[in-house]
Motif scaffolding. Sequence first.
Motif, PDB file in Angstrom:
ATOM      1  N   THR A  65       0.810  -1.215   0.000  1.00 49.89           N
ATOM      2  CA  THR A  65       0.000   0.000   0.000  1.00 49.89           C
ATOM      3  C   THR A  65       0.842   1.264   0.000  1.00 49.89           C
ATOM      4  O   THR A  65       0.331   2.346  -0.304  1.00 49.89           O
ATOM      5  CB  THR A  65      -0.944   0.008   1.212  1.00 49.89           C
ATOM      6  N   GLU A  66       2.122   1.147   0.340  1.00 48.96           N
ATOM      7  CA  GLU A  66       3.009   2.318   0.296  1.00 48.96           C
ATOM      8  C   GLU A  66       3.573   2.558  -1.101  1.00 48.96           C
ATOM      9  O   GLU A  66       4.172   3.609  -1.378  1.00 48.96           O
ATOM     10  CB  GLU A  66       4.141   2.162   1.321  1.00 48.96           C
ATOM     11  N   VAL A  67       3.393   1.602  -2.019  1.00 48.09           N
ATOM     12  CA  VAL A  67       3.870   1.744  -3.402  1.00 48.09           C
ATOM     13  C   VAL A  67       2.773   2.446  -4.184  1.00 48.09           C
ATOM     14  O   VAL A  67       1.826   1.820  -4.658  1.00 48.09           O
ATOM     15  CB  VAL A  67       4.210   0.385  -4.025  1.00 48.09           C
ATOM     16  N   GLU A 165      17.676   9.983   0.136  1.00 50.01           N
ATOM     17  CA  GLU A 165      16.605   9.220  -0.511  1.00 50.01           C
ATOM     18  C   GLU A 165      15.564   8.790   0.527  1.00 50.01           C
ATOM     19  O   GLU A 165      14.353   8.825   0.262  1.00 50.01           O
ATOM     20  CB  GLU A 165      17.172   8.003  -1.230  1.00 50.01           C
ATOM     21  N   ALA A 166      16.041   8.380   1.684  1.00 55.24           N
ATOM     22  CA  ALA A 166      15.115   8.008   2.756  1.00 55.24           C
ATOM     23  C   ALA A 166      14.299   9.217   3.216  1.00 55.24           C
ATOM     24  O   ALA A 166      13.079   9.114   3.437  1.00 55.24           O
ATOM     25  CB  ALA A 166      15.885   7.405   3.927  1.00 55.24           C
ATOM     26  N   ASP A 167      14.963  10.348   3.351  1.00 55.96           N
ATOM     27  CA  ASP A 167      14.253  11.564   3.766  1.00 55.96           C
ATOM     28  C   ASP A 167      13.178  11.953   2.745  1.00 55.96           C
ATOM     29  O   ASP A 167      12.069  12.346   3.114  1.00 55.96           O
ATOM     30  CB  ASP A 167      15.245  12.721   3.943  1.00 55.96           C
ATOM     31  N   GLN A 168      13.522  11.843   1.460  1.00 55.09           N
ATOM     32  CA  GLN A 168      12.549  12.182   0.412  1.00 55.09           C
ATOM     33  C   GLN A 168      11.358  11.221   0.435  1.00 55.09           C
ATOM     34  O   GLN A 168      10.208  11.643   0.243  1.00 55.09           O
ATOM     35  CB  GLN A 168      13.234  12.144  -0.950  1.00 55.09           C
ATOM     36  N   LEU A 169      11.633   9.943   0.679  1.00 53.54           N
ATOM     37  CA  LEU A 169      10.549   8.966   0.765  1.00 53.54           C
ATOM     38  C   LEU A 169       9.624   9.286   1.933  1.00 53.54           C
ATOM     39  O   LEU A 169       8.393   9.251   1.799  1.00 53.54           O
ATOM     40  CB  LEU A 169      11.120   7.556   0.910  1.00 53.54           C
ATOM     41  N   ILE A 170      10.208   9.612   3.081  1.00 58.20           N
ATOM     42  CA  ILE A 170       9.403   9.937   4.261  1.00 58.20           C
ATOM     43  C   ILE A 170       8.538  11.161   3.995  1.00 58.20           C
ATOM     44  O   ILE A 170       7.342  11.185   4.327  1.00 58.20           O
ATOM     45  CB  ILE A 170      10.313  10.156   5.485  1.00 58.20           C
ATOM     46  N   LYS A 172       7.418  12.253   1.145  1.00 60.25           N
ATOM     47  CA  LYS A 172       6.342  11.916   0.216  1.00 60.25           C
ATOM     48  C   LYS A 172       5.260  11.096   0.908  1.00 60.25           C
ATOM     49  O   LYS A 172       4.058  11.344   0.735  1.00 60.25           O
ATOM     50  CB  LYS A 172       6.888  11.149  -0.978  1.00 60.25           C
ATOM     51  N   MET A 173       5.652  10.111   1.685  1.00 63.81           N
ATOM     52  CA  MET A 173       4.673   9.272   2.363  1.00 63.81           C
ATOM     53  C   MET A 173       3.826  10.094   3.332  1.00 63.81           C
ATOM     54  O   MET A 173       2.607   9.899   3.419  1.00 63.81           O
ATOM     55  CB  MET A 173       5.376   8.143   3.117  1.00 63.81           C
ATOM     56  N   ARG A 174       4.433  11.004   4.031  1.00 58.39           N
ATOM     57  CA  ARG A 174       3.673  11.825   4.970  1.00 58.39           C
ATOM     58  C   ARG A 174       2.698  12.749   4.241  1.00 58.39           C
ATOM     59  O   ARG A 174       1.617  13.053   4.754  1.00 58.39           O
ATOM     60  CB  ARG A 174       4.627  12.610   5.866  1.00 58.39           C
ATOM     61  N   ALA A 175       3.065  13.176   3.033  1.00 56.51           N
ATOM     62  CA  ALA A 175       2.152  13.991   2.233  1.00 56.51           C
ATOM     63  C   ALA A 175       0.897  13.210   1.863  1.00 56.51           C
ATOM     64  O   ALA A 175      -0.161  13.804   1.644  1.00 56.51           O
ATOM     65  CB  ALA A 175       2.858  14.485   0.978  1.00 56.51           C
ATOM     66  N   VAL A 203      13.651   2.913   6.158  1.00 59.52           N
ATOM     67  CA  VAL A 203      12.378   3.544   6.503  1.00 59.52           C
ATOM     68  C   VAL A 203      11.408   2.415   6.868  1.00 59.52           C
ATOM     69  O   VAL A 203      11.257   1.442   6.116  1.00 59.52           O
ATOM     70  CB  VAL A 203      11.818   4.375   5.328  1.00 59.52           C
ATOM     71  N   PHE A 204      10.786   2.553   8.027  1.00 54.31           N
ATOM     72  CA  PHE A 204       9.891   1.515   8.550  1.00 54.31           C
ATOM     73  C   PHE A 204       8.439   1.959   8.382  1.00 54.31           C
ATOM     74  O   PHE A 204       8.064   3.076   8.750  1.00 54.31           O
ATOM     75  CB  PHE A 204      10.195   1.258  10.024  1.00 54.31           C
ATOM     76  N   PHE A 205       7.618   1.053   7.820  1.00 58.60           N
ATOM     77  CA  PHE A 205       6.190   1.284   7.633  1.00 58.60           C
ATOM     78  C   PHE A 205       5.436   0.347   8.585  1.00 58.60           C
ATOM     79  O   PHE A 205       5.226  -0.824   8.275  1.00 58.60           O
ATOM     80  CB  PHE A 205       5.782   0.990   6.186  1.00 58.60           C
ATOM     81  N   PRO A 206       5.004   0.829   9.745  1.00 59.91           N
ATOM     82  CA  PRO A 206       4.418  -0.072  10.749  1.00 59.91           C
ATOM     83  C   PRO A 206       3.031  -0.602  10.381  1.00 59.91           C
ATOM     84  O   PRO A 206       2.603  -1.624  10.918  1.00 59.91           O
ATOM     85  CB  PRO A 206       4.344   0.805  12.004  1.00 59.91           C
TER      86      PRO A 206
END
Length: 434
Positions: A65-67, A165-170, A172-175, A203-206
């Motif tokens: 679901t994060e993809v 890259e991890a920061d950018q992913l975080i 985007k996901m938070r957006a 990056v962990f997706f709980p």
Amino acid sequence: MTEQTHTMNQVCDTHSTTRFAVIGAGVVGLCVALQAQRAGFHVTLIDSNEPGKSTSYGNAGYLATEVIDPLGTPDVLRAAPKLWLNPKGPICTPLKYVTKAAPWYWRFLKASQTEPAQRGTKMIHQLNQAAVAAWHRTLSDIGADSMLIKGGHLVVWQTADTINEADQLIDKMRAYQIPCEFVAGKALAELEPELSKTLSHAVFFPEVHRLSDPYAVCNALFNAFMQRGGDFITARVTALNPDQDRVNVDLTSDAGLISTLSFDQVSVCGGVWSKSLLQQVGLDVPLEAERGYHVTFPDDQTRIHHTILSADRKLVLSPLGAGLRAVGMSEIGGVDLPPIQKRFKVLREHTQSLLPDLFRKPDLQSSEWMGHRPSLPDSLPVIDQHPRFARLSFAFGHQHLGITQAAITAELLLDKLQQKTPSVSLDALRVDRF
């Protein structure tokens, strides 16, 4: 798998009132068949293979679901040459298939531009937002709640120079309101003690869920379908003939028998094999087989606790009932060519780099598999009815997200067929959008 399978003659003789046929017994077809039963239809499921034994059999089993981005984006296009030239990279097209793949890649390039890619992200996110709740409803209905596991997911990086890259992913996901957090060092080791200590961060997706095992889930869906009075025909569908009142389906068995059955509704859920059937009813859909590979280590189910994606190596590790599974590779290569054997070797090498202790076992067992993801150039599925024959409908083309989106696809399709307002707009998923 239950043995309540009927021959074509038995179905013709004893179930002349059959109303709804589902072509394709993968996870999408199984979910559609059960949803049609819930809607009150008498359902016949048709496939030339055992239910759940084709593409659905070999995936990683996690609900991704994060993809939310399509496979093609401007960033992917910029990275593609490097990925393609890497002999151990995830992208490949068999030389024998390059010419056939060219039209698909041309459409892929157009779909990867900024505006269509952004529209794709919006659509995928909407489907994924609804995916887990739909799976809860589907599995709860058949008494299989335990097969849906909230296990969490890790995206890992090898070196510290990729922290951005991890920061950018975080960000985007938070957006998109997708919970995640940065982990490194001791925190990463506590989450996954077996992971290589050379990894830098993750990056962990709980909130990410997985299925206990994709084939076991397909078995559970099929058994519930049969127990509720469904019929299953082992046969190839060789022709579809729709009109305003019915859809006639021509079938051929391995014994060479040919029969025609008539249904009030037919839904084509045949994955990449749907393309030839659509051509018969005047629809030219750019559907291609994106070949994926897995290596499964059957005695190591508990070696990891979460699904793990290597951002550098582009493979997923998943703890399934069938074992620890490494899944990866993306090859537009059709359905007829044999696997490229070196791809299995690459998967093992990548797995060893992430889980070195696994390969110190003296008697390490493993199995290999290749399947065919049904992929469209814009990475969106088709969930629609025929533009002229409303009794003929479609659900296919989910590429890497078939397991993720199967249950919500079934609900959306049946809502559309019953003229209910779907919970997600299906305009972007029309069969004639190309």
